[in-house]
Write a protein that holds these residues in place. Structure first.
Motif, PDB file in Angstrom:
ATOM      1  N   VAL A  55       0.833  -1.204   0.000  1.00  0.00           N
ATOM      2  CA  VAL A  55       0.000   0.000   0.000  1.00  0.00           C
ATOM      3  C   VAL A  55       0.869   1.257   0.000  1.00  0.00           C
ATOM      4  CG1 VAL A  55      -1.695   1.313   1.344  1.00  0.00           C
ATOM      5  CG2 VAL A  55      -1.931  -1.164   1.119  1.00  0.00           C
ATOM      6  N   LEU A  56       1.988   1.202   0.718  1.00  0.00           N
ATOM      7  CA  LEU A  56       2.847   2.371   0.845  1.00  0.00           C
ATOM      8  C   LEU A  56       3.704   2.615  -0.388  1.00  0.00           C
ATOM      9  CD1 LEU A  56       3.895   4.594   2.762  1.00  0.00           C
ATOM     10  CD2 LEU A  56       5.619   2.957   3.560  1.00  0.00           C
ATOM     11  N   ARG A  57       4.001   1.576  -1.146  1.00  0.00           N
ATOM     12  CA  ARG A  57       4.993   1.671  -2.224  1.00  0.00           C
ATOM     13  C   ARG A  57       4.700   2.787  -3.233  1.00  0.00           C
ATOM     14  NH1 ARG A  57       5.315  -3.407  -3.065  1.00  0.00           N
ATOM     15  NH2 ARG A  57       6.966  -3.651  -1.519  1.00  0.00           N
ATOM     16  N   PRO A  58       3.460   2.966  -3.706  1.00  0.00           N
ATOM     17  CA  PRO A  58       3.223   4.061  -4.674  1.00  0.00           C
ATOM     18  C   PRO A  58       3.539   5.435  -4.095  1.00  0.00           C
ATOM     19  CG  PRO A  58       1.408   2.489  -4.695  1.00  0.00           C
ATOM     20  CD  PRO A  58       2.253   2.127  -3.520  1.00  0.00           C
ATOM     21  N   PHE A  59       3.275   5.626  -2.813  1.00  0.00           N
ATOM     22  CA  PHE A  59       3.591   6.902  -2.165  1.00  0.00           C
ATOM     23  C   PHE A  59       5.096   7.133  -2.148  1.00  0.00           C
ATOM     24  CE2 PHE A  59       4.853   8.867   1.940  1.00  0.00           C
ATOM     25  CZ  PHE A  59       4.392  10.157   1.719  1.00  0.00           C
ATOM     26  N   LEU A  60       5.879   6.120  -1.770  1.00  0.00           N
ATOM     27  CA  LEU A  60       7.322   6.274  -1.701  1.00  0.00           C
ATOM     28  C   LEU A  60       7.944   6.388  -3.078  1.00  0.00           C
ATOM     29  CD1 LEU A  60       8.289   3.787   1.162  1.00  0.00           C
ATOM     30  CD2 LEU A  60       7.847   6.250   1.308  1.00  0.00           C
ATOM     31  N   ALA A  61       7.309   5.804  -4.079  1.00  0.00           N
ATOM     32  CA  ALA A  61       7.862   5.868  -5.440  1.00  0.00           C
ATOM     33  C   ALA A  61       7.942   7.300  -5.943  1.00  0.00           C
ATOM     34  CB  ALA A  61       7.019   5.024  -6.389  1.00  0.00           C
ATOM     35  N   GLY A  62       7.104   8.163  -5.426  1.00  0.00           N
ATOM     36  CA  GLY A  62       7.131   9.554  -5.849  1.00  0.00           C
ATOM     37  C   GLY A  62       8.037  10.432  -5.020  1.00  0.00           C
ATOM     38  N   ARG A  63       8.729   9.822  -4.042  1.00  0.00           N
ATOM     39  CA  ARG A  63       9.602  10.596  -3.170  1.00  0.00           C
ATOM     40  C   ARG A  63      10.989  10.714  -3.780  1.00  0.00           C
ATOM     41  NH1 ARG A  63      10.123  13.387  -0.132  1.00  0.00           N
ATOM     42  NH2 ARG A  63      11.418  12.451   1.459  1.00  0.00           N
ATOM     43  N   PRO A  64      11.653  11.876  -3.690  1.00  0.00           N
ATOM     44  CA  PRO A  64      13.050  11.968  -4.118  1.00  0.00           C
ATOM     45  C   PRO A  64      13.936  11.208  -3.151  1.00  0.00           C
ATOM     46  CG  PRO A  64      12.378  13.992  -3.042  1.00  0.00           C
ATOM     47  CD  PRO A  64      11.117  13.152  -3.177  1.00  0.00           C
ATOM     48  N   ALA A  65      15.141  10.875  -3.595  1.00  0.00           N
ATOM     49  CA  ALA A  65      16.106  10.231  -2.709  1.00  0.00           C
ATOM     50  C   ALA A  65      16.419  11.179  -1.559  1.00  0.00           C
ATOM     51  CB  ALA A  65      17.372   9.888  -3.470  1.00  0.00           C
ATOM     52  N   ARG A  66      16.935  10.615  -0.436  1.00  0.00           N
ATOM     53  CA  ARG A  66      17.326  11.444   0.700  1.00  0.00           C
ATOM     54  C   ARG A  66      18.265  12.534   0.224  1.00  0.00           C
ATOM     55  NH1 ARG A  66      16.609   9.395   5.900  1.00  0.00           N
ATOM     56  NH2 ARG A  66      18.350  10.656   6.593  1.00  0.00           N
ATOM     57  N   LEU A  67      17.993  13.768   0.625  1.00  0.00           N
ATOM     58  CA  LEU A  67      18.761  14.894   0.126  1.00  0.00           C
ATOM     59  C   LEU A  67      20.158  14.919   0.735  1.00  0.00           C
ATOM     60  CD1 LEU A  67      16.081  17.721   0.241  1.00  0.00           C
ATOM     61  CD2 LEU A  67      16.891  16.461  -1.747  1.00  0.00           C
ATOM     62  N   ALA A  68      21.162  15.134  -0.084  1.00  0.00           N
ATOM     63  CA  ALA A  68      22.507  15.348   0.413  1.00  0.00           C
ATOM     64  C   ALA A  68      22.611  16.766   0.952  1.00  0.00           C
ATOM     65  CB  ALA A  68      23.532  15.122  -0.686  1.00  0.00           C
ATOM     66  N   GLY A  69      23.624  16.985   1.781  1.00  0.00           N
ATOM     67  CA  GLY A  69      23.810  18.320   2.341  1.00  0.00           C
ATOM     68  C   GLY A  69      25.252  18.767   2.176  1.00  0.00           C
ATOM     69  N   SER A  70      25.660  19.724   2.997  1.00  0.00           N
ATOM     70  CA  SER A  70      27.006  20.243   2.896  1.00  0.00           C
ATOM     71  C   SER A  70      27.728  20.081   4.220  1.00  0.00           C
ATOM     72  CB  SER A  70      26.972  21.720   2.497  1.00  0.00           C
ATOM     73  OG  SER A  70      26.179  22.458   3.403  1.00  0.00           O
ATOM     74  N   ALA A  71      29.027  20.170   4.178  1.00  0.00           N
ATOM     75  CA  ALA A  71      29.840  20.009   5.379  1.00  0.00           C
ATOM     76  C   ALA A  71      30.977  21.023   5.348  1.00  0.00           C
ATOM     77  CB  ALA A  71      30.391  18.595   5.444  1.00  0.00           C
ATOM     78  N   GLY A  72      30.973  21.909   6.309  1.00  0.00           N
ATOM     79  CA  GLY A  72      32.065  22.857   6.410  1.00  0.00           C
ATOM     80  C   GLY A  72      32.281  23.676   5.156  1.00  0.00           C
ATOM     81  N   GLY A  73      31.215  23.998   4.460  1.00  0.00           N
ATOM     82  CA  GLY A  73      31.327  24.795   3.253  1.00  0.00           C
ATOM     83  C   GLY A  73      31.629  23.974   2.012  1.00  0.00           C
ATOM     84  N   GLN A  74      31.809  22.663   2.183  1.00  0.00           N
ATOM     85  CA  GLN A  74      32.090  21.827   1.019  1.00  0.00           C
ATOM     86  C   GLN A  74      30.787  21.410   0.347  1.00  0.00           C
ATOM     87  OE1 GLN A  74      35.191  21.064  -0.048  1.00  0.00           O
ATOM     88  NE2 GLN A  74      35.994  22.377   1.550  1.00  0.00           N
ATOM     89  N   PRO A  75      30.780  21.251  -0.971  1.00  0.00           N
ATOM     90  CA  PRO A  75      29.563  20.849  -1.677  1.00  0.00           C
ATOM     91  C   PRO A  75      29.233  19.381  -1.388  1.00  0.00           C
ATOM     92  CG  PRO A  75      31.411  20.985  -3.189  1.00  0.00           C
ATOM     93  CD  PRO A  75      31.901  21.517  -1.896  1.00  0.00           C
TER      94      PRO A  75
END
Length: 397
Positions: free
Chosen positions: A377-397
Motif C-alpha cells: 500500500v505504501l509503495r506508490p507513495f514512496l515511489a514519488g519521493r526523491p532520494a534522501r537529500l545530500a547536504g554540505s559540510a564545512g562549506g564543502q559541496p
C-alpha cells in the motif's frame, strides 16, 4: 559566545543545539542518554534534568562529570561503568543525518569489530582530517592540512561501539588521536559512508549557517499510521506482547519510509485505557517492545500520540469528548506543531473511515487499508519521493 556556555548549548533558531541533536537521536529509538561533561557541568546538568519534559519524550538523560578535563577519550574512560554493552557515541557540536540503523547493521555484519564510524563523503577535505578504508574496514586516519586533493571521507562524529573498546581509551587524551588510529591498525573498526546532510557548528560561519539550515533540512514528509489493524492485528484492546502480531508488511513499510527520509508517526485511539482494561503504562511498555522489534529489522517509529478518552469510558477522568479522538484531528495536529513536517506531501494510513476523516481535517491525504500488505500500500507513495537529500559540510559541496 562560548566563554560561559558549552558549545552544544549554543542556540540554533532559539533552541539549544543539543536539544535538536538529542531529539534527532531519540526519534530513532534511543531512550537513554549519558552526557559527558566537564566545562560548565552544572549548566549541563540543569539542561539534562529539564530535557525529557521539554521534548515530551520518555527518555532518561544523565550526566557524567569528569573530575578534571580529560579529553574525548578520557571522558569515555571515566564513564566506563555507566555505558551499555553496545552504545552510540556522538559529538555534541555536529549533526550527521545518517540513519542510525546503518551503523547497527554494519556492526552486526562485522562481529570482530569493536566499533563502526559514520563517514561523510566530501569533494575535498577542507578543515577536516580524512579517513581511509579498505572494503568495510577503516584502515587509517590522516590529519587535516595535508595534501588531500579530490574526493575523500571524513569522520562525522557518530559512532557505534562495543564497550570493550573503552579499555583502549587513555585516562586523559583524545579519542580521535589516541584510540581510533590504534583500533584501525588492528583491524577493529568498520565504517559506513554516505552523502547525508552534515554540519559542524565549530566555526562561526557554519554556526551562522546552522541558524536557518538545520530546520529546513529537518522538514520532511511524514507517514501517519493508525496502530491496531494497520501496524498490528486488531484483536481488540491489544496491550501485551502475547496478544501482539504485526500485520503483513508492516515492519517493512516502516523501514522503507525511514529509508526514504520520511517521519513515521503513530496516532491511535486507545479507549481500552479509558475503559480500565489496561493502563497508560501498559500502552507505553508495548510501544517500547514494538520499537525494539522494529529496530531489529532496521526500522523505527519517530513519535507516538494516543487518545485514551471516550464519551462512555468506564473511568471518569477519561469520560469525555476529545479533539484528539479520531475522527477529530487533534493527535495529527499536535504532531504537526511539534515536528517540521511537509504536510502537503504526507500520508495517513488507517483501517477505518475515522482515520481518513481525521487526516482530511488535518489537511493530510488518507488511504484506507483493510487487506493485503502494508508495504504494498505504501509503495506508490514512496515511489514519488526523491532520494534522501545530500547536504554540505564545512562549506564543502
Amino acid at each position: 559566545m562560548t566563554a560561559g556556555t558549552p558549545k552544544p548549548l549554543l542556540p540554533i533558531a532559539g533552541r539549544p543545539f543539543l536539544d535538536i541533536l538529542i531529539e534527532e537521536i531519540a526519534r530513532q529509538g534511543v531512550r537513554r542518554f549519558l552526557l559527558l561533561a566537564a566545562f560548565e557541568a552544572d549548566r549541563i546538568a540543569r539542561f539534562a534534568a529539564a530535557l525529557p519534559d521539554r521534548l515530551g519524550r520518555r527518555i532518561t538523560v544523565e550526566v557524567a562529570t569528569e573530575p578534571a578535563p580529560a579529553g574525548t577519550g578520557g571522558a569515555l574512560a571515566h564513564a566506563r561503568d555507566r555505558l551499555d554493552p553496545v552504545f552510540f557515541l556522538f559529538n555534541g557540536d555536529s549533526w550527521f543525518d545518517q540513519p542510525l540503523a546503518s551503523l547497527r547493521a554494519a556492526l552486526a555484519r562485522t562481529p570482530r569489530a569493536l566499533g563502526v564510524l559514520a563517514l561523510r563523503r566530501l569533494s575535498g577535505a577542507g578543515r577536516y582530517g580524512t579517513v581511509e578504508m579498505e572494503g568495510a574496514s577503516v584502515t587509517a586516519f590522516r590529519p587535516a592540512g595535508g595534501p588531500q586533493p579530490g574526493p575523500c571521507l571524513v569522520n562525522a562524529g557518530v559512532y557505534l561501539f562495543r564497550r570493550e573498546m573503552v579499555s583502549r581509551c587513555p585516562a586523559a587524551g583524545a579519542l580521535e588521536h589516541d584510540t581510533l588510529p590504534g583500533l584501525a591498525a588492528d583491524g577493529l573498526l568498520a565504517g559506513v559512508s554516505s552523502d547525508a546532510y552534515f554540519i559542524d557548528i565549530g566555526v562561526p560561519e557554519d554556526y551562522a549557517r546552522a541558524q536557518h539550515e538545520i530546520e529546513a533540512r529537518r522538514r520532511k514528509p511524514a507517514l501517519f499510521l493508525d496502530r491496531d489493524g494497520v501496524i498490528n492485528e486488531d484483536r481488540g484492546y491489544v496491550a501485551t506482547r502475547d496478544r501482539f502480531a504485526f500485520m503483513p508488511g508492516a515492519p517493512e513499510a516502516i523501514r522503507d519510509a525511514n529509508e526514504a527520509g520520511c517521519y513515521v508517526f503513530v496516532v491511535t485511539n486507545q479507549a481500552g485505557i479509558g475503559h480500565g482494561y489496561y493502563g497508560a503504562a501498559d500502552f507505553h511498555r508495548l510501544m517500547d517492545v514494538i520499537q525494539d522489534e522494529l529496530l531489529a529489522v532496521g526500522g523505527h517509529i519517530d513519535d507516538v500520540r494516543f487518545c485514551p478518552d471516550h464519551p462512555e469510558a468506564a473511568l471518569e477522568p477519561y469520560r469525555r469528548q476529545s479533539d484528539w479522538r479520531k475522527p477529530a484531528p487533534g493527535m495529527i495536529l499536535d504532531l504537526l506543531r511539534h515536528w517540521p513536517v511537509d504536510a502537503a506531501n504526507s500520508l495517513m494510513i488507517g483501517d477505518r473511515l475515522s482515520d481518513i476523516e481525521a487526516a482530511a481535517a488535518a489537511g493530510i491525504r488518507g488511504v484506507l487499508f483493510q487487506t493485503g500488505r502494508l508495504d504494498d500500500v505504501l509503495r506508490p507513495f514512496l515511489a514519488g519521493r526523491p532520494a534522501r537529500l545530500a547536504g554540505s559540510a564545512g562549506g564543502q559541496p
